[in-house]
Enzyme design. Structure first.
Site, mmCIF file in Angstrom:
data_model
loop_
_atom_site.group_PDB
_atom_site.id
_atom_site.type_symbol
_atom_site.label_atom_id
_atom_site.label_comp_id
_atom_site.label_asym_id
_atom_site.label_seq_id
_atom_site.Cartn_x
_atom_site.Cartn_y
_atom_site.Cartn_z
ATOM 1 N N ARG A 193 -0.596 -2.841 -13.501
ATOM 2 C CA ARG A 193 -1.631 -2.259 -12.633
ATOM 3 C C ARG A 193 -1.075 -1.036 -11.911
ATOM 4 O O ARG A 193 -1.780 -0.031 -11.759
ATOM 5 C CB ARG A 193 -2.132 -3.301 -11.627
ATOM 6 C CG ARG A 193 -2.911 -4.443 -12.251
ATOM 7 C CD ARG A 193 -3.475 -5.388 -11.200
ATOM 8 N NE ARG A 193 -4.521 -4.749 -10.421
ATOM 9 C CZ ARG A 193 -5.043 -5.281 -9.306
ATOM 10 N NH1 ARG A 193 -4.592 -6.444 -8.851
ATOM 11 N NH2 ARG A 193 -6.002 -4.652 -8.654
ATOM 12 N N CYS A 251 -1.207 -3.806 -1.849
ATOM 13 C CA CYS A 251 -1.466 -4.502 -3.108
ATOM 14 C C CYS A 251 -2.871 -4.137 -3.549
ATOM 15 O O CYS A 251 -3.283 -2.988 -3.425
ATOM 16 C CB CYS A 251 -1.280 -6.008 -2.941
ATOM 17 S SG CYS A 251 -2.375 -6.746 -1.704
#
Length: 296
Positions: A193, A251
């Site tokens: 990611r 995050c």
């Protein structure tokens, strides 16, 4: 690591996490801690065809004796929006939830979840950020507990905790962008990611320019417990978090990043949390995006 750094790491560790055996001893003591059960799971982590995770149902099926369930989505976060998927909660809602659970300023608090540690760390961070002096996470979560469980729902006496936000430890988008250049900003998501190879949730893949990839998964052993403080400190130091460096973490939505802030605390390294995280950053087309393995 020198003696002073080792001592610092040990002291911070004592104030951040607790083992199951230590918790059992404290529960048998004269001033047992308040227990918060924060079982939660990111919906996209569920296998295809599985029903949505229900933390309250898991709690009802068995929890640590005296533990009170806390709902991450409703009590530890606000409604999704411009602040990201898990923005800061309304402090009145958060404070009421903590007092309902029996949280008081002069009584220790232990938080646990189903073992991943993300949700428990979110509760830990919020309580610390809003002024509670003594809150720790059960290392390894519920799977680490060897004692009895109960199904009865306790009704603790109302606590007196009143959340007062701290002046440090919280980043907004601009602060995260600045820190990525002036200090160290860790991206706690999975490496793919960060690199922008996949993005299962947010509109854009990639990372905040200048951020360093530091997946949360690498902070724990196979049993879900944190690596020893010295190993964690060595990991983060190698990634740029040297003494005197300002450190921040983000995050996807500010949950797993709280777990990395906790890991840094175990290592004796203070760090700030960008709560809006990638879910907020990537929703703003004016914010730059970097892709690939390098911070850029």
């Amino acid at each position: 690591m020198g003696d002073s750094a080792t001592l610092c790491a040990r002291m911070v560790t004592m104030n951040a996490i607790i083992s199951a055996s230590e918790l059992a001893s404290e529960l048998a003591g004269d001033n047992p801690p308040v227990l918060l059960d924060v079982r939660w799971q990111l919906s996209v982590a569920r296998a295809a065809g599985e029903p949505p995770f229900d933390g309250r149902a898991e709690y009802a099926a068995g929890h640590l004796p005296g533990a009170v369930f806390v709902d991450l989505d409703r009590e530890l976060a606000g409604a999704p929006g411009t602040g990201g998927r898990h923005p800061l909660p309304d402090l009145a809602v958060f404070g009421a939830a903590m007092r309902r659970a029996g949280v008081s300023a002069n009584r220790p608090v232990i938080v646990y979840d189903g073992g991943q540690g993300w949700a428990a760390a979110r509760a830990w961070w919020l309580l610390r950020w809003t002024g509670h002096p003594n809150v720790r996470v059960l290392d390894g979560g519920l799977p680490a507990w060897q004692g009895p469980l109960e199904t009865a729902v306790p009704t603790p006496a109302e606590g007196d905790f009143r959340p007062v936000p701290g002046g440090a430890g919280l980043l907004d988008a601009d602060g995260a962008a600045t820190l990525a250049r002036s200090g160290v900003l860790f991206d706690a998501r999975a490496g793919e990611r960060y690199r922008g190879e996949v993005e299962p949730i947010d509109p854009v893949g990639g990372h905040i320019p200048g951020a360093v990839s530091a997946p949360t998964s690498e902070n724990v052993a196979a049993d879900g417990r944190f690596l020893p403080a010295a190993e964690l400190r060595a990991r983060f130091t190698a990634l740029g978090a040297s003494d005197g460096t300002d450190v921040g973490v983000y995050c996807g939505s500010g949950v797993s990043a709280a777990h990395e802030v906790l890991a840094l605390a175990v290592a004796g390294i203070p760090a700030a949390l960008y709560v809006g995280s990638w879910s907020q950053w990537s929703s703003d087309p004016q914010r730059p995006v970097a892709v690939g393995p390098d911070p850029q």
